[in-house]
Design a protein around this motif. Structure first.
Motif, mmCIF file in Angstrom:
data_model
loop_
_atom_site.group_PDB
_atom_site.id
_atom_site.type_symbol
_atom_site.label_atom_id
_atom_site.label_comp_id
_atom_site.label_asym_id
_atom_site.label_seq_id
_atom_site.Cartn_x
_atom_site.Cartn_y
_atom_site.Cartn_z
ATOM 1 N N LEU A 129 -0.048 -1.196 3.043
ATOM 2 C CA LEU A 129 -1.246 -1.172 2.195
ATOM 3 C C LEU A 129 -1.379 0.178 1.483
ATOM 4 O O LEU A 129 -1.833 0.258 0.332
ATOM 5 N N LEU A 130 -0.990 1.253 2.160
ATOM 6 C CA LEU A 130 -1.103 2.585 1.561
ATOM 7 C C LEU A 130 -0.209 2.722 0.333
ATOM 8 O O LEU A 130 -0.566 3.428 -0.634
ATOM 9 N N ARG A 131 0.926 2.055 0.347
ATOM 10 C CA ARG A 131 1.845 2.149 -0.795
ATOM 11 C C ARG A 131 1.247 1.541 -2.055
ATOM 12 O O ARG A 131 1.655 1.862 -3.170
ATOM 13 N N PHE A 132 0.278 0.616 -1.911
ATOM 14 C CA PHE A 132 -0.374 0.048 -3.092
ATOM 15 C C PHE A 132 -1.207 1.102 -3.846
ATOM 16 O O PHE A 132 -1.542 0.915 -5.018
ATOM 17 N N ARG A 133 -1.525 2.218 -3.193
ATOM 18 C CA ARG A 133 -2.336 3.257 -3.819
ATOM 19 C C ARG A 133 -1.492 4.248 -4.612
ATOM 20 O O ARG A 133 -2.029 5.065 -5.380
ATOM 21 N N PHE A 134 -0.178 4.181 -4.467
ATOM 22 C CA PHE A 134 0.692 5.176 -5.099
ATOM 23 C C PHE A 134 1.098 4.799 -6.514
ATOM 24 O O PHE A 134 1.508 5.655 -7.300
ATOM 25 N N PHE A 135 1.015 3.535 -6.873
ATOM 26 C CA PHE A 135 1.526 3.076 -8.170
ATOM 27 C C PHE A 135 0.469 2.228 -8.869
ATOM 28 O O PHE A 135 -0.382 1.602 -8.230
ATOM 29 N N LYS A 136 0.544 2.199 -10.182
ATOM 30 C CA LYS A 136 -0.391 1.412 -10.966
ATOM 31 C C LYS A 136 -0.089 -0.076 -10.855
ATOM 32 O O LYS A 136 -0.985 -0.911 -10.930
ATOM 33 N N VAL A 137 1.200 -0.399 -10.723
ATOM 34 C CA VAL A 137 1.610 -1.806 -10.651
ATOM 35 C C VAL A 137 2.329 -2.040 -9.322
ATOM 36 O O VAL A 137 3.201 -1.264 -8.945
ATOM 37 N N ALA A 138 1.948 -3.103 -8.640
ATOM 38 C CA ALA A 138 2.603 -3.461 -7.364
ATOM 39 C C ALA A 138 3.270 -4.838 -7.493
ATOM 40 O O ALA A 138 2.692 -5.769 -8.064
#
Length: 435
Positions: free
Chosen positions: A368-377
């Motif tokens: 879930l934390l990785r979704f905060r690193f990029f604009k597009v998932a």
């Protein structure tokens, strides 16, 4: 020294007994052979009925004496069991007895009044068109043909005796032979030919029916083996009971030695012992697979037991199939899964015996934390992921389904070769294969 002397004395007595019974058996064999060559047609014609009956009684006593001596000899010297002495004596005995029976029948026929013979010639040919016209009385000699009731172990002796005394007699018509045959049968054997009407043509038909029903070496062998295991024990040290047990056992052993080799006999005895200890369903399954023309081997029984064990083990570990979701829905796809927690007859389920495996995928927090690193998932899904992972042998045997359309069909076993949803290590196996 006393023990040595007793041992030598016992050995000498045993050797003496062997010599005595061997001489006794050879003596009776010479007597029956002498009578065989002596009884020519001219000699028989000189005898009256009393002479013939006296000789009939004599050869019966010689037969008993030979059997007693030969049986005792075989008990002391096992090599005698495989000798041809019994066969040689039996051939001579049946030849002499047949000659005496024919002579007795001819003598009795000659004593009949002419009016009695004439009365026998009035045959209704309109209802019996295939009867040959004869001006003589059908012969019914005073024979001792064993009565056959359908026991497979008794069939070879009955057939040999009947053919020697009746079947090979060219002076008898086929309809007369059929009447002799009927009078010699009982029980299921008689029922086999009861529907046949008395006629010349039906004699051969009757013999064919009996041969097809009872002339089967496999059934003869099995009948003798069953009889051996059914012998009564000797009670209270009875000498008579011990003699009966010994004679019966030797009789069955001589019979099965003509039907099978030593290895086949050993296999048959082992198979019979094991078969008696099987459950009814397994025993019936084994009998269904038996050949009707060849004796079963222990290798065949061993292979059958192994296959049966695997099938029943798979049955114990088979998992109940379920269909999650609303089964009445027409839009929801049907998904087959296992109930890996279903208890077997042992009280344990498949999942009780399996390990779940470690968690090797990342923790949900990190994902879930990785979704905060990029604009597009981007996310994806592997369609039918578990079914894309193949299991290796022999673990795939733990995933079997027992199935049949209805209770009348035989059980079929299906094996799933891929990871199956519902088993404890399914998630670990799929993710491990993807890594």
């Amino acid at each position: 020294m006393p023990d040595t002397e007793n041992s030598v004395r016992a050995q000498n007595e045993s050797t003496s007994d062997v010599d005595y019974y061997r001489v006794k058996a050879q003596s009776t064999l010479r007597q029956i052979n002498s009578m065989k060559f002596y009884l020519n047609p001219e000699a028989i014609n000189q005898f009256d009925e009393a002479d013939l009956l006296a000789r009939m009684e004599w050869i019966n006593s010689v037969n008993q004496a030979f059997d007693s001596a030969q049986t005792s000899l075989e008990r002391l010297d096992f090599a005698e069991i495989s000798s041809d002495h019994r066969i040689e004596f039996a051939e001579a005995f049946m030849d002499v007895k047949a000659k005496l029976n024919r002579g007795l029948a001819a003598h009795r026929k000659s004593q009949l009044p002419a009016s009695n013979v004439a009365n026998l010639t009035s045959i209704d040919l309109t209802n019996n068109a295939d009867l040959s016209f004869r001006s003589r009385k059908p012969r019914f000699p005073n024979m001792e043909i064993p009565r056959f009731h359908g026991s497979y172990s008794e069939w070879p002796e009955f057939l040999a005796t009947f053919n020697t005394v009746i079947g090979n007699d060219d002076e008898l018509s086929d309809i007369e032979k059929l009447q002799y045959l009927r009078s010699s049968l009982g029980g299921v054997a008689l029922e086999t030919i009861r529907s046949l009407e008395p006629s010349n043509a039906n004699y051969k038909e009757a013999m064919n029916l009996l041969v097809n029903r009872f002339d089967n070496n496999v059934l003869h062998f099995q009948a003798h083996v069953q009889a051996i295991f059914g012998l009564k024990g000797v009670e209270k040290g009875s000498s008579k009971g011990l003699r009966e047990l010994s004679d019966c056992m030797n009789s069955h052993l001589r019979a099965i030695r003509t039907l099978a080799t030593t290895q086949q006999i050993l296999d048959g005895l082992l198979i019979h012992i094991v078969t008696r200890k099987l459950d009814q369903r397994t025993r019936e399954k084994w009998k269904d697979d038996l050949s009707i023309t060849e004796l079963s081997t222990w290798d065949a029984m061993e292979s059958f037991l192994e296959k049966r064990c695997r099938m029943m083990e798979n049955l114990d570990h088979a998992l109940v199939t379920q269909t999650p979701g609303q089964q009445e829905s027409t839009t929801t796809k049907l998904r087959v899964v296992f109930d890996g927690s279903a208890k077997s007859t042992s009280g344990s389920s498949l999942n009780d015996l399996l390990l779940a495996g470690p968690t090797i995928q990342q923790k949900i927090f990190n994902i879930l934390l990785r979704f905060r690193f990029f604009k597009v998932a981007l996310c994806g899904d592997i369609c039918k992921m578990y079914r894309c992972v193949r299991l290796s042998y022999p673990d795939d045997f733990l995933q079997c389904i027992v199935w049949r359309e209805n209770s009348r069909e035989e059980l079929s076993v299906f094996k799933l070769n891929t990871v199956t949803y519902g088993t404890k290590p399914a998630a670990f196996l799929a993710i491990r294969a993807m890594h």
